[in-house]
Each structure stands twice: as C-alpha cells, then as structure tokens.
Scaffold this active site. Sequence first.
Site, PDB file in Angstrom:
ATOM      1  CE1 TYR A  71     -13.858  55.727  83.895  1.00  0.00           C
ATOM      2  CE2 TYR A  71     -14.011  58.267  83.641  1.00  0.00           C
ATOM      3  CZ  TYR A  71     -13.682  56.984  83.522  1.00  0.00           C
ATOM      4  OH  TYR A  71     -12.693  56.564  82.028  1.00  0.00           O
ATOM      5  CG  HIS A 125     -16.538  53.337  78.121  1.00  0.00           C
ATOM      6  ND1 HIS A 125     -16.153  53.580  79.646  1.00  0.00           N
ATOM      7  CD2 HIS A 125     -14.587  53.884  79.467  1.00  0.00           C
ATOM      8  CE1 HIS A 125     -15.028  53.777  80.988  1.00  0.00           C
ATOM      9  NE2 HIS A 125     -14.122  53.655  79.743  1.00  0.00           N
TER      10      HIS A 125
HETATM   11  N1  LIG Z   1     -11.468  55.223  77.818  1.00  0.00           N
HETATM   12  C1  LIG Z   1     -10.706  54.881  79.075  1.00  0.00           C
HETATM   13  O1  LIG Z   1     -11.502  52.948  78.658  1.00  0.00           O
HETATM   14  C2  LIG Z   1     -10.216  54.898  80.000  1.00  0.00           C
HETATM   15  C3  LIG Z   1      -9.404  54.523  80.770  1.00  0.00           C
HETATM   16  C4  LIG Z   1      -8.441  54.907  81.936  1.00  0.00           C
HETATM   17  C5  LIG Z   1      -8.696  56.147  82.688  1.00  0.00           C
HETATM   18  N2  LIG Z   1      -9.390  57.490  81.569  1.00  0.00           N
HETATM   19  C6  LIG Z   1      -9.361  58.527  81.760  1.00  0.00           C
HETATM   20  O2  LIG Z   1      -8.023  59.140  82.039  1.00  0.00           O
HETATM   21  C7  LIG Z   1      -8.288  59.619  83.394  1.00  0.00           C
HETATM   22  C8  LIG Z   1      -6.595  59.650  83.533  1.00  0.00           C
HETATM   23  O3  LIG Z   1      -6.356  58.722  83.879  1.00  0.00           O
HETATM   24  P1  LIG Z   1      -5.506  57.950  85.017  1.00  0.00           P
HETATM   25  O4  LIG Z   1      -6.556  58.291  85.681  1.00  0.00           O
HETATM   26  O5  LIG Z   1      -6.166  56.429  84.899  1.00  0.00           O
HETATM   27  O6  LIG Z   1      -4.316  57.876  85.701  1.00  0.00           O
HETATM   28  P2  LIG Z   1      -3.482  59.168  84.770  1.00  0.00           P
HETATM   29  O7  LIG Z   1      -4.026  60.431  85.119  1.00  0.00           O
HETATM   30  O8  LIG Z   1      -2.572  58.569  84.352  1.00  0.00           O
HETATM   31  O9  LIG Z   1      -2.773  59.505  86.710  1.00  0.00           O
HETATM   32  C9  LIG Z   1      -3.663  59.388  87.784  1.00  0.00           C
HETATM   33  C10 LIG Z   1      -2.556  59.515  88.747  1.00  0.00           C
HETATM   34  O10 LIG Z   1      -1.657  60.249  88.432  1.00  0.00           O
HETATM   35  C11 LIG Z   1      -1.478  61.153  90.209  1.00  0.00           C
HETATM   36  N3  LIG Z   1      -0.746  62.680  89.891  1.00  0.00           N
HETATM   37  C12 LIG Z   1      -1.612  63.478  89.027  1.00  0.00           C
HETATM   38  N4  LIG Z   1      -1.258  64.460  88.864  1.00  0.00           N
HETATM   39  C13 LIG Z   1      -0.158  64.568  89.024  1.00  0.00           C
HETATM   40  C14 LIG Z   1       1.612  65.376  88.747  1.00  0.00           C
HETATM   41  N5  LIG Z   1       0.941  66.883  88.605  1.00  0.00           N
HETATM   42  N6  LIG Z   1       2.344  64.987  89.560  1.00  0.00           N
HETATM   43  C15 LIG Z   1       2.393  63.351  90.732  1.00  0.00           C
HETATM   44  N7  LIG Z   1       1.133  62.621  90.109  1.00  0.00           N
HETATM   45  C16 LIG Z   1       0.468  62.880  90.019  1.00  0.00           C
HETATM   46  C17 LIG Z   1      -2.674  60.704  90.905  1.00  0.00           C
HETATM   47  O11 LIG Z   1      -2.676  61.423  92.112  1.00  0.00           O
HETATM   48  P3  LIG Z   1      -3.879  62.583  93.068  1.00  0.00           P
HETATM   49  O12 LIG Z   1      -5.189  61.778  92.833  1.00  0.00           O
HETATM   50  O13 LIG Z   1      -3.153  61.629  94.196  1.00  0.00           O
HETATM   51  O14 LIG Z   1      -3.500  63.505  93.092  1.00  0.00           O
HETATM   52  C18 LIG Z   1      -2.947  59.713  89.667  1.00  0.00           C
HETATM   53  O15 LIG Z   1      -2.276  58.484  91.241  1.00  0.00           O
HETATM   54  C19 LIG Z   1      -9.636  58.911  84.016  1.00  0.00           C
HETATM   55  O16 LIG Z   1      -9.272  59.677  85.380  1.00  0.00           O
HETATM   56  C20 LIG Z   1     -10.841  58.790  83.179  1.00  0.00           C
HETATM   57  O17 LIG Z   1     -10.891  60.053  82.977  1.00  0.00           O
HETATM   58  C21 LIG Z   1     -10.284  56.025  80.884  1.00  0.00           C
END
Ligand SMILES: NC(=O)c1ccc[n+]([C@@H]2O[C@H](COP(=O)([O-])OP(=O)(O)OC[C@H]3O[C@@H](n4cnc5c(N)ncnc54)[C@H](OP(=O)(O)O)[C@@H]3O)[C@@H](O)[C@H]2O)c1
Length: 288
Positions: A71, A125
């Site tokens: 990341y 991961h």
């Molecule tokens: N273990 C794995 O393989 C794996 C894979 C993927 C992700 N992850 C982890 O999970 C975390 C979260 O998943 P993700 O980043 O894929 O997606 P997510 O958290 O489902 O979505 C993030 C998106 O939602 C928006 N958002 C956040 N809060 C909001 C709200 N209150 N209202 C409207 N929109 C909102 C963000 O906008 P803004 O950023 O513009 O605020 C961004 O565009 C990752 O960052 C990572 O740490 C782990």
Amino acid sequence: MDAATQPVLRADDWLSRESSLLTPETCHAMPSGNRMPLLGLGTWHLTHHTVHSLCSALELGYRMIDTSADYHTQRGIGEAIRACGFDRDALYIVTKVDPEEDGYEATLANLAQMKLNYADLVLIHRPPKDGSHEKAWEGLRRAKREGLVHDIGVSSYSIGQIEELVYRTGEMPAVNQVEWSPFGHSPSMLDFCRDNGILIQSWSPLTRAERLNDNRVGAMAARYGKTPAQLLLRWNLQLGVVPLPKANHVQHQRDNLHVFDFEITPVDMIKLGALNEHYSALGRLLYV
Ligand SMILES: NC(=O)c1ccc[n+]([C@@H]2O[C@H](COP(=O)([O-])OP(=O)(O)OC[C@H]3O[C@@H](n4cnc5c(N)ncnc54)[C@H](OP(=O)(O)O)[C@@H]3O)[C@@H](O)[C@H]2O)c1
C-alpha cells in the site's frame, strides 16, 4: 465481543481521547489477550499525504490502522504515530505479508518501514493457489513467539483453505480479512468463523463506493438519519464483523466513526443481508 452485544454508544463517548477506544466495551478480545477496536481505517490508495491523513484520522478517534507493504503507507503511518504524539500501545496496527514471502522476515521488514517494535496483527495477504502457504504461516508463528506480533491471521481464505492450514500447522488464524458488504458476503463463512473463534475483518466494506447510491440502502439510511456508508458499516458491526473503511476525505473519515449511536432493527438487518449478489470489486469474492 458477542455480536448481540455490540454497543450503542454516544458518539462523544466513542470519540473521546480518554476512552481511547480500547476499553472492553469498544473492543474484541483476541486470542493473545490483546484488544482489537471494533472499526479501523483502511489505507489502500490513501492519499499520498499519508502523514497528514493519518494524523487527522487519529485526532478524529481512529485507533486501528490497516496497511500492507504494497500500500506504500507504512512509512507514513509510522511517521504519523510519532508526529501526532500517540502512545503506540493505544493503537492497533494491522499489516500483511505476501504469501510467497518468509512471514518472519517480511514482518521484520514491515516493522522496519514503520519503525515500530511490534504489530498487533499480521495477515497472509492472499489465499493460496495451491497448498496453504504453510511457510509464510510458520514464519508468522515464529514472529508471534518472538513478540513481533500479538495475533496472526489470513486474508480472503475460503473455509477449505483455513481447514487445510489448521490441519497442516495446528494453529487457527485469529482473523480472516475478507471483502464484505451487504452486496457481497457469505453467511456460511460467518457461521464457520463464529464456530471457530475467528474474527472477520471486512475489506471494501463500502464497496469502494460502487453501491452507495443504491436506492434501497439510501431509503433505509434516511429512516435512521444516517448516510448509506454509515448504514453499511453499522450492518458489519452488528454481525460482529470489523469494518476497515478507507477515506481520504476528512468528512468521510468523521462520518465513518459516527456509527455507534444507532441500531439497525433485526428486520432491516435481514433486508440488508438479502441484498447479497456476491458483489466484488475484483469481479468475484475470493473466499467463496
Ligand atoms: N486484505 C486485502 O486483500 C484487502 C484488499 C482491499 C482492501 N483492503 C483494506 O480494506 C480497506 C478498505 O477497502 P477499500 O479501500 O477497497 O474500499 P472501501 O473502504 O469500501 O471504499 C473506499 C471508498 O469509499 C469512499 N468513502 C469512504 N467513506 C465514505 C463515506 N462516508 N461516504 C461516501 N464515500 C465514502 C472513499 O472516498 P474518499 O477516499 O474519497 O474519502 C473511497 O472512494 C483498504 O483501504 C485496505 O486497507 C484489504
């Protein structure tokens, strides 16, 4: 903490620095005896200003941060912890190792990037293409024995892959971090994890914003006086699942913490669960 006892707290209680979010009411007890906050901040694709973004999140009340070497946020996370003057022990840091790596060496490298002495949780991961990544797992077990990490787990493993890992190594993962939202989840995975004392952490709990404009979610959220994002996070919490929403925008970061002052009714929980279409940002849920 039992799913049925997820707290409804006043937002002020949840967010006060004094409560530090690490009280028995606001945490899950882990196998190591450590405590995991009920919700954390994701950092995949966090803004390049990681330090600034992290400091804002910590000030708002986040105490758990999810990261991984790929990341590119680990250095910034370490810097932010030092810059903001937070006690390391009051925070919960999750990182991950690549399945092909030596889990022990990779954990050391992650800690070196963050300039931390230990992580709270380290995960493999990705799920295995074959076998169960015992080498990475044995490395994590060694890291745990040596105090480099409190608890160890996996990410996106299926039930069969977890069973094989346990069969081969004798150690149950503390956590399975999986893609999880009303639109994409697996009740059988939830049952399996509950039966085996595995905590589910939810990645992409907001569907990467792909389903936040769903009319059914919007109408229900409005009834609770909440946003669709807050409703999705609360649904996770009431299942005993730990969401890790990522947000660059401070208002989003703030909104995503205000999910402890309302409760979704059992009927609405079922309606949200019924939205399941096995949605995945990747095209398919890896663990199903
Ligand atoms: N273990 C794995 O393989 C794996 C894979 C993927 C992700 N992850 C982890 O999970 C975390 C979260 O998943 P993700 O980043 O894929 O997606 P997510 O958290 O489902 O979505 C993030 C998106 O939602 C928006 N958002 C956040 N809060 C909001 C709200 N209150 N209202 C409207 N929109 C909102 C963000 O906008 P803004 O950023 O513009 O605020 C961004 O565009 C990752 O960052 C990572 O740490 C782990």
